[in-house]
Design a protein around this motif. Structure first.
Motif, PDB file in Angstrom:
ATOM      1  N   PRO A  96      42.657  -5.971  -5.670  1.00 53.61           N
ATOM      2  CA  PRO A  96      43.482  -6.012  -6.061  1.00 53.61           C
ATOM      3  C   PRO A  96      43.932  -7.442  -5.424  1.00 53.61           C
ATOM      4  N   GLU A  97      44.180  -8.779  -6.067  1.00 53.67           N
ATOM      5  CA  GLU A  97      44.392 -10.208  -4.806  1.00 53.67           C
ATOM      6  C   GLU A  97      46.542 -10.017  -4.946  1.00 53.67           C
ATOM      7  N   VAL A  98      46.116 -10.175  -3.188  1.00 58.32           N
ATOM      8  CA  VAL A  98      46.753 -10.473  -2.105  1.00 58.32           C
ATOM      9  C   VAL A  98      47.618 -11.877  -1.499  1.00 58.32           C
ATOM     10  N   ALA A  99      47.981 -12.451  -1.323  1.00 58.89           N
ATOM     11  CA  ALA A  99      49.101 -13.314  -0.688  1.00 58.89           C
ATOM     12  C   ALA A  99      48.042 -13.912  -0.156  1.00 58.89           C
ATOM     13  N   MET A 100      47.274 -15.847  -0.167  1.00 60.89           N
ATOM     14  CA  MET A 100      46.191 -15.588   0.672  1.00 60.89           C
ATOM     15  C   MET A 100      46.712 -16.148   1.798  1.00 60.89           C
ATOM     16  N   ARG A 140      36.589 -20.450  -7.992  1.00 67.36           N
ATOM     17  CA  ARG A 140      37.773 -19.691  -8.953  1.00 67.36           C
ATOM     18  C   ARG A 140      39.382 -20.269  -7.641  1.00 67.36           C
ATOM     19  N   LEU A 141      38.674 -20.152  -6.713  1.00 69.34           N
ATOM     20  CA  LEU A 141      40.063 -20.559  -5.502  1.00 69.34           C
ATOM     21  C   LEU A 141      40.398 -21.652  -5.307  1.00 69.34           C
ATOM     22  N   MET A 142      39.221 -22.452  -5.684  1.00 66.01           N
ATOM     23  CA  MET A 142      40.052 -24.104  -5.681  1.00 66.01           C
ATOM     24  C   MET A 142      40.808 -24.846  -6.546  1.00 66.01           C
ATOM     25  N   LYS A 143      41.865 -25.593  -6.579  1.00 68.19           N
ATOM     26  CA  LYS A 143      42.867 -25.871  -7.866  1.00 68.19           C
ATOM     27  C   LYS A 143      42.258 -26.461  -8.611  1.00 68.19           C
ATOM     28  N   PRO A 144      42.866 -26.480  -9.443  1.00 73.15           N
ATOM     29  CA  PRO A 144      42.479 -28.322 -10.325  1.00 73.15           C
ATOM     30  C   PRO A 144      41.896 -28.931  -9.786  1.00 73.15           C
ATOM     31  N   ASP A 145      41.083 -29.830  -9.871  1.00 72.06           N
ATOM     32  CA  ASP A 145      41.088 -31.723  -9.802  1.00 72.06           C
ATOM     33  C   ASP A 145      41.480 -30.887  -7.836  1.00 72.06           C
ATOM     34  N   HIS A 159      36.854 -11.264   9.606  1.00 73.50           N
ATOM     35  CA  HIS A 159      35.702 -11.528   8.996  1.00 73.50           C
ATOM     36  C   HIS A 159      35.104 -10.040   7.689  1.00 73.50           C
ATOM     37  N   GLY A 160      34.023 -10.450   7.444  1.00 70.51           N
ATOM     38  CA  GLY A 160      33.663  -9.731   5.919  1.00 70.51           C
ATOM     39  C   GLY A 160      32.929 -10.778   5.247  1.00 70.51           C
ATOM     40  N   ASP A 161      32.049  -9.609   4.034  1.00 75.22           N
ATOM     41  CA  ASP A 161      31.250 -10.098   2.847  1.00 75.22           C
ATOM     42  C   ASP A 161      32.368 -11.214   2.640  1.00 75.22           C
ATOM     43  N   CYS A 162      31.893 -12.742   2.386  1.00 75.26           N
ATOM     44  CA  CYS A 162      33.120 -13.252   1.550  1.00 75.26           C
ATOM     45  C   CYS A 162      33.039 -13.471   0.258  1.00 75.26           C
ATOM     46  N   VAL A 163      32.103 -13.118  -0.413  1.00 71.41           N
ATOM     47  CA  VAL A 163      31.920 -12.439  -1.906  1.00 71.41           C
ATOM     48  C   VAL A 163      33.212 -12.166  -2.299  1.00 71.41           C
ATOM     49  N   GLN A 164      32.943 -10.543  -1.329  1.00 72.94           N
ATOM     50  CA  GLN A 164      34.356  -9.669  -1.549  1.00 72.94           C
ATOM     51  C   GLN A 164      35.138  -9.894  -0.534  1.00 72.94           C
ATOM     52  N   VAL A 165      35.292 -11.200  -0.206  1.00 68.61           N
ATOM     53  CA  VAL A 165      36.576 -11.020   0.416  1.00 68.61           C
ATOM     54  C   VAL A 165      37.579 -11.902  -0.395  1.00 68.61           C
ATOM     55  N   MET A 166      36.855 -12.752  -0.981  1.00 66.75           N
ATOM     56  CA  MET A 166      37.184 -13.868  -2.184  1.00 66.75           C
ATOM     57  C   MET A 166      37.667 -13.590  -2.895  1.00 66.75           C
ATOM     58  N   ALA A 167      37.344 -12.383  -3.500  1.00 69.41           N
ATOM     59  CA  ALA A 167      37.511 -11.828  -4.885  1.00 69.41           C
ATOM     60  C   ALA A 167      39.355 -10.954  -4.456  1.00 69.41           C
ATOM     61  N   GLY A 168      39.862 -10.643  -3.593  1.00 71.09           N
ATOM     62  CA  GLY A 168      40.877 -10.204  -3.142  1.00 71.09           C
ATOM     63  C   GLY A 168      42.111 -11.477  -2.828  1.00 71.09           C
ATOM     64  N   MET A 169      41.619 -12.656  -3.069  1.00 67.87           N
ATOM     65  CA  MET A 169      41.947 -14.011  -2.888  1.00 67.87           C
ATOM     66  C   MET A 169      42.859 -14.699  -4.089  1.00 67.87           C
ATOM     67  N   PRO A 170      44.379 -15.226  -4.285  1.00 66.42           N
ATOM     68  CA  PRO A 170      44.408 -15.193  -5.778  1.00 66.42           C
ATOM     69  C   PRO A 170      43.858 -16.848  -5.715  1.00 66.42           C
ATOM     70  N   ALA A 171      44.144 -16.719  -6.903  1.00 65.79           N
ATOM     71  CA  ALA A 171      42.986 -18.126  -7.855  1.00 65.79           C
ATOM     72  C   ALA A 171      44.043 -19.640  -7.958  1.00 65.79           C
ATOM     73  N   ALA A 172      43.164 -20.468  -7.952  1.00 67.80           N
ATOM     74  CA  ALA A 172      43.952 -21.563  -7.774  1.00 67.80           C
ATOM     75  C   ALA A 172      44.310 -21.418  -6.168  1.00 67.80           C
ATOM     76  N   ALA A 181      28.963 -16.078  -4.435  1.00 65.80           N
ATOM     77  CA  ALA A 181      29.805 -16.825  -3.837  1.00 65.80           C
ATOM     78  C   ALA A 181      30.537 -17.891  -4.399  1.00 65.80           C
ATOM     79  N   PHE A 182      29.353 -18.813  -5.043  1.00 64.73           N
ATOM     80  CA  PHE A 182      30.766 -20.485  -5.333  1.00 64.73           C
ATOM     81  C   PHE A 182      30.840 -19.420  -6.324  1.00 64.73           C
ATOM     82  N   ARG A 183      30.831 -18.998  -7.088  1.00 59.84           N
ATOM     83  CA  ARG A 183      31.597 -18.283  -8.105  1.00 59.84           C
ATOM     84  C   ARG A 183      33.082 -18.542  -8.240  1.00 59.84           C
ATOM     85  N   GLU A 184      33.010 -17.213  -6.754  1.00 61.65           N
ATOM     86  CA  GLU A 184      34.966 -17.348  -6.372  1.00 61.65           C
ATOM     87  C   GLU A 184      35.192 -18.684  -5.206  1.00 61.65           C
ATOM     88  N   ILE A 185      33.956 -19.302  -4.830  1.00 64.36           N
ATOM     89  CA  ILE A 185      34.827 -20.348  -4.377  1.00 64.36           C
ATOM     90  C   ILE A 185      35.379 -21.278  -5.548  1.00 64.36           C
TER      91      ILE A 185
END
Length: 232
Positions: free
Chosen positions: A16-20, A81-86, A27-40, A75-79
């Motif tokens: 589940p996503e939490v506040a950024m 997803r997390l980036m804002k547009p533009d 400390h952790g696997d960035c793919v798993q950590v980023m998966a819980g972060m809000p998009a954009a 990892a780069f798919r999650e990156i």
């Protein structure tokens, strides 16, 4: 213990996503950590992932996940997803694995919009040639605005001595990139933060930051540089 609330997306567990989080090292696997972060939620990414080359320095130090590429595309798919547009992502990479990096970036949705070369006043190794530069690709999500004063795609380098990390990047070289391509007050993400050079540079530029690091020792080094207490 696995949280009760999670789902599988693209073959990976997504929590589940939490506040950024801000101004911290995780400390952790960035793919798993980023998966819980809000998009954009990220304004700029500046990162130095493993080069997938099995690097070992003169002291015998190695880099976590530097002998396989299974993390690269997720990892780069999650990156992305997390980036804002533009917005932009600047990623160092290993030239011996260029094809793998390019394929992962394209699969994630990035456009290549620039290539940076950092000229070293010394050779990090000598073979057929003296290895005297580092390089990074500039990757775009959408159409980032043109800066008032674009940075040069060729610049110098400052030797860190690699005292804190086998491939420690110099803060002085990262700061101009953050000042130019991340808005004041924006959030800088480094999902492979190592000893925290990107995060230190972001703080010096009065930007917010969040770093993720797989190696617990390096995560604690980064926290110490930023004045955080090591986690136990």
């Amino acid at each position: 213990m696995m949280p009760a609330s999670y789902r599988v997306r693209d073959g990976h567990l997504h929590f589940p996503e939490v506040a950024m989080p801000e101004n911290t090292v995780i400390h952790g696997d960035c793919v798993q950590v980023m998966a819980g972060m809000p998009a954009a939620s990220v304004d700029f990414v500046l990162t130095d992932p493993p080069y997938i080359c099995g690097y070992r320095d003169r002291q015998g130090r190695t880099i976590a996940n530097d002998t396989c590429a299974d993390w690269l595309e997720p990892a780069f798919r999650e990156i992305y997803r997390l980036m804002k547009p533009d917005t932009l992502c600047i990623s160092f990479y290993g030239w011996t694995a260029t094809e793998a990096f390019l394929a992962a970036w394209q699969a994630a949705g990035f456009r290549r919009v620039g290539h940076l070369v950092f000229c070293k006043p010394y050779a990090s190794r000598t073979g057929l040639f003296r290895s005297s530069h580092e390089s990074a690709y500039v990757l775009a999500k959408g159409r980032p605005p043109m800066p008032a004063h674009p940075a040069s795609d060729v610049s110098g380098w400052v030797y860190t001595g690699n005292k804190l990390h086998p491939t420690q990047k110099p803060v002085e070289v990262l700061e101009p990139l953050i000042r130019t391509y991340c808005p004041v007050g924006g959030l800088v993400l480094d999902p492979f933060c190592g000893s925290g050079s990107t995060l230190v540079a972001a703080r010096e530029c009065t930007r917010r930051y969040v770093g993720i690091e797989l190696d617990a020792q390096h995560a604690d080094i980064a926290r110490a540089r930023l004045g955080e207490r090591p986690h136990t």
